[in-house]
Design a protein around this motif. Structure first.
Motif, PDB file in Angstrom:
ATOM      1  N   TRP A 139      18.291  62.033  10.063  1.00 44.23           N
ATOM      2  CA  TRP A 139      17.477  61.068  10.817  1.00 44.23           C
ATOM      3  C   TRP A 139      16.621  61.763  11.871  1.00 44.23           C
ATOM      4  CZ3 TRP A 139      21.410  56.575  12.046  1.00 44.23           C
ATOM      5  CH2 TRP A 139      21.711  55.896  10.861  1.00 44.23           C
ATOM      6  N   SER A 184      13.782  63.311  10.124  1.00 42.22           N
ATOM      7  CA  SER A 184      12.850  62.257   9.758  1.00 42.22           C
ATOM      8  C   SER A 184      12.014  61.825  10.964  1.00 42.22           C
ATOM      9  CB  SER A 184      13.604  61.059   9.175  1.00 42.22           C
ATOM     10  OG  SER A 184      12.727  60.008   8.869  1.00 42.22           O
ATOM     11  N   GLY A 189      14.304  60.177   5.507  1.00 43.88           N
ATOM     12  CA  GLY A 189      14.898  58.862   5.741  1.00 43.88           C
ATOM     13  C   GLY A 189      15.538  58.291   4.490  1.00 43.88           C
ATOM     14  N   SER A 232      18.651  60.236   3.420  1.00 41.75           N
ATOM     15  CA  SER A 232      19.834  59.999   4.248  1.00 41.75           C
ATOM     16  C   SER A 232      20.687  58.863   3.682  1.00 41.75           C
ATOM     17  CB  SER A 232      19.443  59.703   5.688  1.00 41.75           C
ATOM     18  OG  SER A 232      18.848  58.433   5.819  1.00 41.75           O
ATOM     19  N   PHE A 252      21.888  59.986  17.012  1.00 44.38           N
ATOM     20  CA  PHE A 252      20.439  59.797  16.907  1.00 44.38           C
ATOM     21  C   PHE A 252      19.884  59.148  18.176  1.00 44.38           C
ATOM     22  CE2 PHE A 252      16.748  57.436  14.942  1.00 44.38           C
ATOM     23  CZ  PHE A 252      15.943  58.554  14.822  1.00 44.38           C
ATOM     24  N   ASN A 289      19.915  50.714  14.178  1.00 50.99           N
ATOM     25  CA  ASN A 289      20.544  51.586  13.188  1.00 50.99           C
ATOM     26  C   ASN A 289      21.963  51.153  12.851  1.00 50.99           C
ATOM     27  OD1 ASN A 289      18.293  53.217  12.873  1.00 50.99           O
ATOM     28  ND2 ASN A 289      18.893  54.582  14.510  1.00 50.99           N
TER      29      ASN A 289
END
Length: 188
Positions: free
Chosen positions: A25, A28, A49, A52, A92, A158
């Motif tokens: 992530w 990305s 992305g 993942s 993240f 997320n």
């Protein structure tokens, strides 16, 4: 193995997989930021992305096959997948906080504002019936967000998306032994 030990094992493996997913992530997101400088980075952002999601599913399969002897219930697969995404979202969000606090300095807002002045965007606004004032208000609200606000917003999003994705993943990865009694006696 007791239930507590099984939970600790599940949590430990999910934590490691969450770190790996968060790494994808972050790559990305870095490609997304790089997209404003060179449009070729957009492919990297999309690729990392999408990969993942596949990677997270493969890690659930790996956990099932290598750690759980090829068997995992729907509930345990769901918990494992959700824990992966929770740990990934935490890491993240921390990375995004660091980016917005120390690195960005208005870079994204400048590029979004420039994009919203392009003829293509102005034409799309007319098609959808949006007014320039509405977009300006939204941009002011986004610009007023603190780095922690951005990180928490991404974290929440997320975790929610990870929970939704975990349901079909758990359904696909579940595999119960044909003879449960034999399997449980063998494990003890």
């Amino acid at each position: 193995m007791t239930r507590y030990e099984e939970f600790e094992q599940l949590h430990a493996f999910a934590r490691v997989d969450g770190v790996l997913i968060a790494g994808l992530w972050i790559l990305s997101f870095a490609c997304f930021i790089g997209n404003f400088v060179n449009p070729l980075f957009a492919m990297g952002a999309l690729g990392f992305g999408a990969f993942s999601l596949v990677f997270a599913t493969l890690r659930v399969k790996r956990f099932r096959d290598e750690v759980r002897d090829g068997f995992i219930s729907f509930r345990r697969a769901l918990g494992y997948s959700m824990l992966q995404y929770l740990h990934a979202a935490l890491l993240f969000a921390a990375a995004q906080f660091i980016y917005f606090q120390f690195i960005d300095h208005g870079f994204l807002m400048q590029h979004y504002t420039a994009f919203m002045k392009t003829p293509e965007f102005l034409e799309a606004m007319k098609i959808y019936g949006l007014k320039q004032e509405d977009i300006s208000i939204v941009m002011q609200n986004i610009g007023a967000m603190r780095p922690i606000d951005n990180a928490l917003q991404y974290f929440t999003t997320n975790v929610l998306i990870g929970a939704i994705i975990s349901v079909p993943v758990a359904f696909l990865m579940r595999r119960e032994p044909r003879n449960r009694k034999f399997y449980h006696n063998r494990k003890q």
